[in-house]
Scaffold this active site. Structure first.
Site, mmCIF file in Angstrom:
data_model
loop_
_atom_site.group_PDB
_atom_site.id
_atom_site.type_symbol
_atom_site.label_atom_id
_atom_site.label_comp_id
_atom_site.label_asym_id
_atom_site.label_seq_id
_atom_site.Cartn_x
_atom_site.Cartn_y
_atom_site.Cartn_z
ATOM 1 C CG PHE A 45 -2.052 -0.949 1.145
ATOM 2 C CD1 PHE A 45 -1.821 -2.316 1.155
ATOM 3 C CD2 PHE A 45 -3.365 -0.496 1.043
ATOM 4 C CE1 PHE A 45 -2.866 -3.230 1.049
ATOM 5 C CE2 PHE A 45 -4.420 -1.390 0.939
ATOM 6 C CZ PHE A 45 -4.174 -2.761 0.935
ATOM 7 C CE1 TYR A 50 3.047 7.224 5.758
ATOM 8 C CE2 TYR A 50 3.985 5.030 5.795
ATOM 9 C CZ TYR A 50 3.586 6.163 6.457
ATOM 10 O OH TYR A 50 3.720 6.236 7.823
ATOM 11 C CB VAL A 137 5.120 1.023 0.786
ATOM 12 C CG1 VAL A 137 4.771 2.309 1.550
ATOM 13 C CG2 VAL A 137 5.642 1.346 -0.588
ATOM 14 C CG ASP A 138 7.336 2.407 6.028
ATOM 15 O OD1 ASP A 138 6.688 1.366 5.793
ATOM 16 O OD2 ASP A 138 7.504 2.850 7.183
ATOM 17 C CD GLU A 228 3.016 -4.881 14.855
ATOM 18 O OE1 GLU A 228 3.839 -4.814 13.935
ATOM 19 O OE2 GLU A 228 3.151 -4.247 15.933
ATOM 20 C CG ASP A 251 13.635 0.179 12.746
ATOM 21 O OD1 ASP A 251 14.526 1.009 12.453
ATOM 22 O OD2 ASP A 251 12.476 0.512 13.046
HETATM 23 C C1 UD2 Z 1 4.058 -1.052 12.142
HETATM 24 C C2 UD2 Z 1 4.004 -2.183 11.110
HETATM 25 C C3 UD2 Z 1 2.858 -1.913 10.153
HETATM 26 C C4 UD2 Z 1 1.541 -1.758 10.883
HETATM 27 C C5 UD2 Z 1 1.643 -0.679 11.955
HETATM 28 C C6 UD2 Z 1 0.395 -0.662 12.811
HETATM 29 C C7 UD2 Z 1 6.196 -3.146 10.531
HETATM 30 C C8 UD2 Z 1 7.495 -2.907 9.836
HETATM 31 N N1 UD2 Z 1 5.284 -2.177 10.385
HETATM 32 O O1 UD2 Z 1 4.584 0.055 11.408
HETATM 33 O O2 UD2 Z 1 2.735 -2.954 9.212
HETATM 34 O O3 UD2 Z 1 1.163 -2.999 11.445
HETATM 35 O O4 UD2 Z 1 2.800 -0.906 12.805
HETATM 36 O O5 UD2 Z 1 0.544 0.247 13.863
HETATM 37 O O6 UD2 Z 1 6.007 -4.184 11.115
HETATM 38 N N2 UD2 Z 1 0.464 3.489 4.822
HETATM 39 C C9 UD2 Z 1 0.261 4.304 3.703
HETATM 40 N N3 UD2 Z 1 0.007 5.619 3.893
HETATM 41 C C10 UD2 Z 1 -0.069 6.194 5.123
HETATM 42 C C11 UD2 Z 1 0.129 5.375 6.244
HETATM 43 C C12 UD2 Z 1 0.418 4.030 6.070
HETATM 44 O O7 UD2 Z 1 0.336 3.833 2.566
HETATM 45 O O8 UD2 Z 1 -0.327 7.413 5.205
HETATM 46 C C13 UD2 Z 1 0.724 2.043 4.611
HETATM 47 C C14 UD2 Z 1 2.139 1.807 4.099
HETATM 48 O O9 UD2 Z 1 2.160 0.660 3.299
HETATM 49 C C15 UD2 Z 1 2.913 1.574 5.393
HETATM 50 C C16 UD2 Z 1 1.876 0.787 6.210
HETATM 51 O O10 UD2 Z 1 0.605 1.351 5.852
HETATM 52 O O11 UD2 Z 1 4.121 0.891 5.147
HETATM 53 C C17 UD2 Z 1 2.025 0.817 7.721
HETATM 54 O O12 UD2 Z 1 2.174 2.147 8.194
HETATM 55 P P1 UD2 Z 1 3.515 2.604 8.922
HETATM 56 O O13 UD2 Z 1 4.686 2.020 8.199
HETATM 57 O O14 UD2 Z 1 3.509 4.055 9.119
HETATM 58 O O15 UD2 Z 1 3.338 1.870 10.308
HETATM 59 P P2 UD2 Z 1 4.466 1.612 11.451
HETATM 60 O O16 UD2 Z 1 5.785 2.154 11.019
HETATM 61 O O17 UD2 Z 1 3.923 2.063 12.745
#
Ligand code: UD2
Length: 280
Positions: A45, A50, A137-138, A228, A251
Protein backbone atom coordinates in the site's frame (compact mmCIF):
# COMPACT_ATOMS: atom_id res chain seq x y z
CA UNK A 1 24.69 -33.53 11.18
CA UNK A 2 25.42 -30.43 13.30
CA UNK A 3 22.66 -27.83 13.59
CA UNK A 4 23.63 -24.84 11.42
CA UNK A 5 22.97 -22.28 14.16
CA UNK A 6 23.38 -22.84 17.88
CA UNK A 7 23.18 -19.16 18.87
CA UNK A 8 19.51 -18.63 17.99
CA UNK A 9 16.18 -20.42 18.27
CA UNK A 10 15.79 -22.09 14.88
CA UNK A 11 12.58 -24.03 15.48
CA UNK A 12 9.40 -23.07 17.31
CA UNK A 13 7.91 -25.22 20.10
CA UNK A 14 5.36 -26.44 17.52
CA UNK A 15 8.17 -27.49 15.16
CA UNK A 16 7.96 -24.71 12.58
CA UNK A 17 11.35 -23.60 11.25
CA UNK A 18 12.63 -20.14 12.14
CA UNK A 19 14.58 -18.94 9.13
CA UNK A 20 18.00 -17.44 9.89
CA UNK A 21 21.03 -17.13 7.67
CA UNK A 22 22.81 -20.45 7.86
CA UNK A 23 19.67 -22.53 8.42
CA UNK A 24 19.02 -23.00 4.69
CA UNK A 25 20.91 -23.51 1.46
CA UNK A 26 19.67 -21.00 -1.12
CA UNK A 27 20.93 -23.09 -4.04
CA UNK A 28 19.07 -26.20 -2.93
CA UNK A 29 15.89 -24.23 -2.16
CA UNK A 30 15.98 -22.44 -5.51
CA UNK A 31 16.53 -25.73 -7.30
CA UNK A 32 13.57 -27.30 -5.51
CA UNK A 33 11.19 -24.44 -6.33
CA UNK A 34 12.32 -23.59 -9.86
CA UNK A 35 10.39 -26.33 -11.65
CA UNK A 36 7.12 -25.60 -9.81
CA UNK A 37 6.23 -22.50 -11.86
CA UNK A 38 4.61 -20.78 -8.90
CA UNK A 39 3.36 -17.19 -8.76
CA UNK A 40 3.77 -15.04 -5.69
CA UNK A 41 1.35 -12.15 -5.26
CA UNK A 42 2.79 -9.31 -3.21
CA UNK A 43 0.60 -6.55 -1.84
CA UNK A 44 1.93 -3.13 -0.94
CA UNK A 45 0.00 0.00 0.00
CA UNK A 46 1.31 3.42 -0.98
CA UNK A 47 -1.37 5.84 0.12
CA UNK A 48 -1.07 9.61 0.57
CA UNK A 49 2.55 10.66 1.22
CA UNK A 50 3.78 7.06 1.41
CA UNK A 51 3.77 7.04 -2.40
CA UNK A 52 7.29 8.46 -2.10
CA UNK A 53 8.60 5.11 -0.84
CA UNK A 54 7.34 3.08 -3.80
CA UNK A 55 10.16 3.68 -6.28
CA UNK A 56 12.91 2.41 -3.97
CA UNK A 57 10.70 -0.42 -2.75
CA UNK A 58 10.16 -1.68 -6.32
CA UNK A 59 13.75 -1.10 -7.44
CA UNK A 60 15.20 -2.98 -4.50
CA UNK A 61 12.57 -5.71 -4.85
CA UNK A 62 13.72 -6.29 -8.41
CA UNK A 63 17.27 -6.78 -7.12
CA UNK A 64 16.59 -8.98 -4.11
CA UNK A 65 12.98 -10.19 -3.76
CA UNK A 66 12.06 -13.60 -5.17
CA UNK A 67 14.57 -13.19 -7.97
CA UNK A 68 13.94 -15.67 -10.79
CA UNK A 69 10.36 -16.34 -9.68
CA UNK A 70 7.01 -15.08 -10.97
CA UNK A 71 5.92 -12.13 -8.85
CA UNK A 72 2.74 -10.12 -9.26
CA UNK A 73 2.92 -6.89 -7.27
CA UNK A 74 -0.45 -5.42 -6.32
CA UNK A 75 0.00 -1.75 -5.53
CA UNK A 76 -2.87 -0.20 -3.61
CA UNK A 77 -2.85 3.57 -3.84
CA UNK A 78 -5.03 6.64 -3.95
CA UNK A 79 -2.74 8.04 -6.70
CA UNK A 80 -2.55 5.54 -9.57
CA UNK A 81 -0.92 8.13 -11.83
CA UNK A 82 2.00 8.51 -9.45
CA UNK A 83 2.97 4.82 -9.51
CA UNK A 84 6.46 4.68 -11.04
CA UNK A 85 6.52 3.18 -14.53
CA UNK A 86 10.27 3.32 -14.98
CA UNK A 87 11.23 0.27 -12.92
CA UNK A 88 12.33 -2.51 -15.26
CA UNK A 89 10.61 -5.74 -14.31
CA UNK A 90 12.31 -9.04 -15.06
CA UNK A 91 10.45 -11.69 -17.07
CA UNK A 92 7.56 -13.21 -15.13
CA UNK A 93 7.12 -10.17 -12.93
CA UNK A 94 4.44 -7.51 -13.22
CA UNK A 95 2.53 -4.79 -11.45
CA UNK A 96 -1.21 -4.20 -11.04
CA UNK A 97 -2.52 -1.00 -9.52
CA UNK A 98 -5.66 -0.96 -7.37
CA UNK A 99 -7.21 2.35 -6.41
CA UNK A 100 -8.13 2.77 -2.74
CA UNK A 101 -9.45 5.72 -0.79
CA UNK A 102 -7.23 7.92 1.32
CA UNK A 103 -8.40 7.81 4.91
CA UNK A 104 -7.65 10.78 7.09
CA UNK A 105 -5.79 8.84 9.83
CA UNK A 106 -2.63 6.80 9.15
CA UNK A 107 -3.92 4.17 11.57
CA UNK A 108 -7.02 3.76 9.43
CA UNK A 109 -4.92 3.44 6.25
CA UNK A 110 -2.85 0.73 7.92
CA UNK A 111 -5.81 -1.19 9.40
CA UNK A 112 -8.03 -1.08 6.34
CA UNK A 113 -5.37 -2.99 4.40
CA UNK A 114 -6.98 -6.17 5.75
CA UNK A 115 -10.26 -5.40 4.01
CA UNK A 116 -8.68 -4.46 0.67
CA UNK A 117 -6.39 -7.47 0.65
CA UNK A 118 -9.36 -9.73 1.44
CA UNK A 119 -11.32 -8.32 -1.50
CA UNK A 120 -8.35 -8.50 -3.89
CA UNK A 121 -7.78 -12.15 -2.97
CA UNK A 122 -11.44 -12.98 -3.60
CA UNK A 123 -11.71 -11.08 -6.89
CA UNK A 124 -8.34 -11.72 -8.46
CA UNK A 125 -5.39 -13.10 -6.50
CA UNK A 126 -6.98 -16.47 -5.68
CA UNK A 127 -7.18 -17.15 -9.44
CA UNK A 128 -3.68 -15.89 -10.21
CA UNK A 129 -1.25 -16.84 -7.49
CA UNK A 130 -0.12 -19.71 -5.28
CA UNK A 131 1.35 -17.59 -2.50
CA UNK A 132 0.78 -14.08 -1.27
CA UNK A 133 2.96 -11.83 0.88
CA UNK A 134 1.68 -8.57 2.35
CA UNK A 135 4.39 -6.02 3.08
CA UNK A 136 4.95 -2.42 4.17
CA UNK A 137 6.10 0.12 1.58
CA UNK A 138 8.41 2.23 3.73
CA UNK A 139 11.01 -0.51 3.44
CA UNK A 140 13.85 -1.55 1.17
CA UNK A 141 15.33 -4.91 0.27
CA UNK A 142 19.05 -5.13 0.98
CA UNK A 143 19.75 -8.78 0.42
CA UNK A 144 18.08 -11.98 -0.74
CA UNK A 145 14.46 -12.60 0.26
CA UNK A 146 13.75 -15.74 -1.73
CA UNK A 147 11.99 -19.08 -1.85
CA UNK A 148 13.15 -19.89 1.69
CA UNK A 149 10.23 -17.77 2.94
CA UNK A 150 7.55 -19.84 1.21
CA UNK A 151 5.21 -21.75 3.48
CA UNK A 152 1.56 -22.28 4.30
CA UNK A 153 1.37 -19.48 6.90
CA UNK A 154 4.42 -17.28 7.40
CA UNK A 155 5.12 -14.55 9.95
CA UNK A 156 8.19 -12.50 10.84
CA UNK A 157 9.68 -11.78 14.27
CA UNK A 158 9.47 -8.10 15.12
CA UNK A 159 13.10 -6.92 15.41
CA UNK A 160 12.43 -4.75 18.44
CA UNK A 161 10.97 -7.52 20.57
CA UNK A 162 12.55 -10.77 19.45
CA UNK A 163 14.69 -11.08 22.57
CA UNK A 164 12.01 -9.99 25.02
CA UNK A 165 9.89 -12.00 27.38
CA UNK A 166 6.26 -12.50 26.25
CA UNK A 167 4.95 -10.25 29.01
CA UNK A 168 6.92 -7.33 27.49
CA UNK A 169 5.35 -7.77 24.05
CA UNK A 170 3.16 -5.00 22.61
CA UNK A 171 0.10 -7.27 22.56
CA UNK A 172 -3.31 -5.73 23.12
CA UNK A 173 -4.08 -6.53 26.76
CA UNK A 174 -7.59 -5.12 27.20
CA UNK A 175 -10.12 -7.93 27.46
CA UNK A 176 -12.73 -5.88 25.60
CA UNK A 177 -10.71 -6.11 22.37
CA UNK A 178 -10.93 -9.15 20.11
CA UNK A 179 -7.13 -8.81 19.78
CA UNK A 180 -6.55 -9.37 23.50
CA UNK A 181 -3.70 -11.67 24.52
CA UNK A 182 -3.48 -11.70 28.31
CA UNK A 183 -0.24 -11.67 30.30
CA UNK A 184 1.34 -15.09 30.43
CA UNK A 185 0.11 -16.02 26.95
CA UNK A 186 1.68 -15.68 23.51
CA UNK A 187 4.49 -17.23 21.52
CA UNK A 188 6.35 -14.46 19.70
CA UNK A 189 5.67 -10.86 18.72
CA UNK A 190 5.19 -10.79 14.97
CA UNK A 191 5.54 -7.74 12.73
CA UNK A 192 2.49 -6.28 10.98
CA UNK A 193 4.66 -5.27 8.05
CA UNK A 194 5.36 -8.70 6.57
CA UNK A 195 3.24 -11.83 6.62
CA UNK A 196 2.09 -14.26 3.99
CA UNK A 197 1.75 -17.82 2.83
CA UNK A 198 -0.57 -19.88 0.68
CA UNK A 199 -3.35 -17.69 -0.74
CA UNK A 200 -6.17 -19.55 1.08
CA UNK A 201 -4.40 -19.32 4.44
CA UNK A 202 -3.74 -15.60 4.07
CA UNK A 203 -7.34 -15.07 3.01
CA UNK A 204 -8.46 -16.67 6.30
CA UNK A 205 -6.06 -14.43 8.23
CA UNK A 206 -7.06 -11.12 6.64
CA UNK A 207 -10.76 -12.01 6.75
CA UNK A 208 -10.59 -12.83 10.47
CA UNK A 209 -8.55 -9.71 11.24
CA UNK A 210 -10.95 -7.54 9.27
CA UNK A 211 -13.96 -9.00 11.13
CA UNK A 212 -12.23 -8.46 14.48
CA UNK A 213 -11.20 -4.90 13.59
CA UNK A 214 -14.84 -4.19 12.74
CA UNK A 215 -16.10 -5.85 15.94
CA UNK A 216 -13.70 -3.69 17.96
CA UNK A 217 -14.75 -0.57 16.09
CA UNK A 218 -18.40 -1.32 16.89
CA UNK A 219 -17.60 -1.09 20.60
CA UNK A 220 -15.25 1.89 20.27
CA UNK A 221 -12.02 -0.08 20.62
CA UNK A 222 -8.83 0.33 18.60
CA UNK A 223 -6.15 -2.20 19.44
CA UNK A 224 -2.80 -0.96 20.71
CA UNK A 225 -0.89 -1.73 17.51
CA UNK A 226 -3.85 -1.62 15.14
CA UNK A 227 -4.05 -4.53 12.69
CA UNK A 228 -0.66 -5.80 13.95
CA UNK A 229 -2.35 -6.62 17.28
CA UNK A 230 -5.03 -8.59 15.42
CA UNK A 231 -2.45 -10.44 13.33
CA UNK A 232 -0.68 -11.44 16.54
CA UNK A 233 -3.93 -12.67 18.07
CA UNK A 234 -4.79 -14.69 14.97
CA UNK A 235 -1.35 -16.29 14.91
CA UNK A 236 -1.63 -17.34 18.53
CA UNK A 237 -4.50 -19.67 17.59
CA UNK A 238 -3.39 -20.40 14.04
CA UNK A 239 0.32 -21.08 14.45
CA UNK A 240 2.55 -20.04 11.56
CA UNK A 241 4.09 -22.98 9.73
CA UNK A 242 7.24 -20.95 9.13
CA UNK A 243 8.68 -18.02 11.07
CA UNK A 244 11.22 -15.61 9.60
CA UNK A 245 13.95 -14.12 11.77
CA UNK A 246 14.23 -10.33 12.16
CA UNK A 247 16.68 -10.37 9.22
CA UNK A 248 13.48 -10.15 7.21
CA UNK A 249 12.09 -6.99 8.80
CA UNK A 250 15.03 -5.15 10.27
CA UNK A 251 14.98 -1.61 11.61
CA UNK A 252 18.30 0.17 11.22
CA UNK A 253 17.53 2.22 14.31
CA UNK A 254 18.58 -0.97 16.09
CA UNK A 255 22.05 -0.69 14.53
CA UNK A 256 23.65 -3.85 13.22
CA UNK A 257 21.78 -5.91 15.80
CA UNK A 258 24.48 -7.99 17.40
CA UNK A 259 26.13 -11.22 16.27
CA UNK A 260 22.89 -13.13 15.64
CA UNK A 261 21.94 -10.76 12.80
CA UNK A 262 24.35 -11.86 10.07
CA UNK A 263 22.44 -10.43 7.11
CA UNK A 264 19.91 -7.61 6.87
CA UNK A 265 17.48 -8.53 4.13
CA UNK A 266 14.50 -6.17 4.31
CA UNK A 267 14.59 -3.06 6.46
CA UNK A 268 12.53 -0.03 7.39
CA UNK A 269 13.42 3.32 5.84
CA UNK A 270 13.84 6.10 8.39
CA UNK A 271 10.87 8.39 8.03
CA UNK A 272 9.93 11.73 9.46
CA UNK A 273 6.56 10.77 10.95
CA UNK A 274 5.45 14.37 11.20
CA UNK A 275 6.08 14.88 7.52
CA UNK A 276 4.70 11.63 6.06
CA UNK A 277 1.75 10.79 8.29
CA UNK A 278 -1.63 12.32 7.63
CA UNK A 279 -2.21 12.91 11.33
CA UNK A 280 0.59 13.02 13.85
C1 UD2 B 1 4.06 -1.05 12.14
C2 UD2 B 1 4.00 -2.18 11.11
C3 UD2 B 1 2.86 -1.91 10.15
C4 UD2 B 1 1.54 -1.76 10.88
C5 UD2 B 1 1.64 -0.68 11.96
C6 UD2 B 1 0.39 -0.66 12.81
C7 UD2 B 1 6.20 -3.15 10.53
C8 UD2 B 1 7.49 -2.91 9.84
N1 UD2 B 1 5.28 -2.18 10.39
O1 UD2 B 1 4.58 0.06 11.41
O2 UD2 B 1 2.74 -2.95 9.21
O3 UD2 B 1 1.16 -3.00 11.44
O4 UD2 B 1 2.80 -0.91 12.81
O5 UD2 B 1 0.54 0.25 13.86
O6 UD2 B 1 6.01 -4.18 11.12
N2 UD2 B 1 0.46 3.49 4.82
C9 UD2 B 1 0.26 4.30 3.70
N3 UD2 B 1 0.01 5.62 3.89
C10 UD2 B 1 -0.07 6.19 5.12
C11 UD2 B 1 0.13 5.38 6.24
C12 UD2 B 1 0.42 4.03 6.07
O7 UD2 B 1 0.34 3.83 2.57
O8 UD2 B 1 -0.33 7.41 5.20
C13 UD2 B 1 0.72 2.04 4.61
C14 UD2 B 1 2.14 1.81 4.10
O9 UD2 B 1 2.16 0.66 3.30
C15 UD2 B 1 2.91 1.57 5.39
C16 UD2 B 1 1.88 0.79 6.21
O10 UD2 B 1 0.60 1.35 5.85
O11 UD2 B 1 4.12 0.89 5.15
C17 UD2 B 1 2.02 0.82 7.72
O12 UD2 B 1 2.17 2.15 8.19
P1 UD2 B 1 3.51 2.60 8.92
O13 UD2 B 1 4.69 2.02 8.20
O14 UD2 B 1 3.51 4.05 9.12
O15 UD2 B 1 3.34 1.87 10.31
P2 UD2 B 1 4.47 1.61 11.45
O16 UD2 B 1 5.78 2.15 11.02
O17 UD2 B 1 3.92 2.06 12.74
Amino acid sequence: MEPARRDVLAVTPWLAPIVWTGTFDPTIIDGAVKHQNITIATTVFAVAKYIRFLQDFLETAEKHYMVGLNVHFYIFTDQPNAVPTNVTMAAGRRVSVIKVPKFSRWQEISMRRMEFIQKAIEVDISHQANYIFCVDVDMQFHSRVGAEILGRLVAVLNPWLHKENRDSFNYERRAASTACIPLGKGDFYYAGGFFGGAVGEVHSLVKACRANLEADRAVGMEARCHEESHVNRYLLTNKPTKVLSPEYIWDEELGSGGPEIQVIRYATVRKNMKEVRENF
